[in-house]
Enzyme design. Structure first.
Site, PDB file in Angstrom:
ATOM      1  N   HIS A  57       0.837  -1.203   0.000  1.00  0.00           N
ATOM      2  CA  HIS A  57       0.000   0.000   0.000  1.00  0.00           C
ATOM      3  C   HIS A  57       0.873   1.255   0.000  1.00  0.00           C
ATOM      4  CE1 HIS A  57      -3.387  -2.612   0.846  1.00  0.00           C
ATOM      5  NE2 HIS A  57      -4.211  -1.590   0.969  1.00  0.00           N
ATOM      6  N   HIS A  74       0.536  -4.759   8.719  1.00  0.00           N
ATOM      7  CA  HIS A  74       1.969  -4.511   8.631  1.00  0.00           C
ATOM      8  C   HIS A  74       2.528  -4.008   9.956  1.00  0.00           C
ATOM      9  CE1 HIS A  74       2.452  -5.140   4.339  1.00  0.00           C
ATOM     10  NE2 HIS A  74       1.385  -4.386   4.119  1.00  0.00           N
TER      11      HIS A  74
END
Length: 363
Positions: free
Chosen positions: A123, A176
């Site tokens: 992302h 993450h």
């Protein structure tokens, strides 16, 4: 009695990241909705379906640069994930035993359960790379109206704030760790800067055709070579034992709160289909470009915002069409959609607009 083993530096880094996620999830409900919106609506897919047509309203060259940089950044992200591996928080807290040692008030969300390795963040990396030409284009636009350094910096400052917010949202949803979003953001900024300095000739369709084949074949070759040496690139298990590899493939599904949250579009091979399809789509668009006269006529008739909205609508309809349940057909379907995207926005829709305008002008 032996003392308990000391955690490694990587384990300490992961544990600090988990506590950062705890702190973020303890925030107010309105902030939770903001983090979820960022992660779900500004994912790598949005570069191809939202930012690409929006950039076309700014400048044709900028829009193609956005796609070009996005597909290169996504390819690099997949390869880096294969070789850097990287745990994901939502499964690491269980695999490491931290969840049994500490009471962690953590929640998963429908966008949490991404598959494959986690380092660096896709992302952040793809967003950071693909938005670079838009930021520089906006900065040049501001420079035409003011000489104020502060005003010229506004697009870049907004870009940095967006990357910071995206990184926090990825930590919040347990997709993450902090170091993964930092490395992803820095890698994306570096790629965006470097690729914009040396743009390809967008009129040479053979270049994009070669790019599509080269990126897919090189990824297959890297994956096959590593697998032959006993590395499971998709799941980070350094073992030639197939039974162990099969157990590792179930890691994401076993640690996800809801099996239905596991989405096939987060797999590395889905990213490669997106990359190859987009490069092929750019080749087809370059093979059948608008004539110079048609492009000038279009600029005189077509409101930039209207063009952007029409492109976004067409791509939204395209990507909402149902997909096959068969795995091979599903991947083929993904590649076909991303091939059609650049052709729609760069060639078919402009031609349609010109044709309709000419028909209306005909007595």
């Amino acid at each position: 009695m032996k003392p308990p083993p000391q955690p490694s530096a990587m384990d300490a880094l992961h544990e600090a990241g988990i506590h950062a996620a705890v702190a973020l999830q303890a925030g107010p409900p309105w902030l939770e909705q903001f983090w979820l919106f960022l992660s779900s609506h500004l994912d790598p897919k949005s570069i191809y379906t939202v930012f690409f047509p929006l950039a076309r309203g700014l400048d044709d060259h900028v829009s193609v640069m956005v796609l070009w940089i996005a597909l290169v950044a996504e390819w690099f992200n997949v390869v880096l994930k294969w070789f850097l591996f990287g745990e994901r928080p939502y499964w690491w807290i269980h695999e490491s035993g931290l969840s049994s040692r500490e009471q962690l008030p953590l929640r998963q969300f429908p966008i949490t359960c991404e598959t494959g390795p986690g380092s660096p963040s896709g992302h952040c990396m793809i967003l950071g790379a693909a938005l670079w030409p838009i930021v520089t284009g906006l900065t040049k636009g501001v420079s035409r109206y003011t000489q104020s350094r502060l005003l010229k910096l506004i697009p870049f400052l907004l870009y940095i704030l967006l990357l910071v917010a995206m990184g926090l949202s990825r930590i919040f949803v347990l997709a993450h760790f902090p170091h993964q979003v930092v490395t992803g953001s820095l890698a994306g900024m570096a790629l965006g800067w470097g690729l914009q300095r040396w743009p390809p000739n967008f009129l040479k369709y053979r270049f994009f055709l070669g790019t599509a084949l080269g990126l897919l074949l090189s990824a297959l070759a890297l994956h096959g070579l590593a697998t032959a040496t006993g590395l499971d690139l998709d799941w980070g298990e350094h073992t030639p034992n197939p039974a162990v590899r099969r157990r590792s493939i179930r890691r994401a599904s076993s640690r996800c709160s809801e099996p239905s949250w596991l989405r096939p579009e987060t797999r590395p091979w889905a990213s490669l289909c997106r990359v190859g399809g987009t490069a092929l789509g750019l080749a087809l668009a370059a093979r059948h470009p608008l004539s110079r006269r048609a492009a000038q006529e279009l600029r005189g008739l077509e409101p930039p915002l209207g063009s952007a909205m029409l492109g976004m609508l067409a791509l939204d309809v395209l990507h909402k069409l149902p997909k096959s349940e068969d795995t091979a057909l599903w991947y083929l379907n993904v590649g076909a959609r991303y091939t059609l995207g650049p052709v729609l926005v760069e060639s078919l829709l402009p031609q349609l607009i010109l044709t309709l305008r000419r028909l209306r002008a005909t007595p």
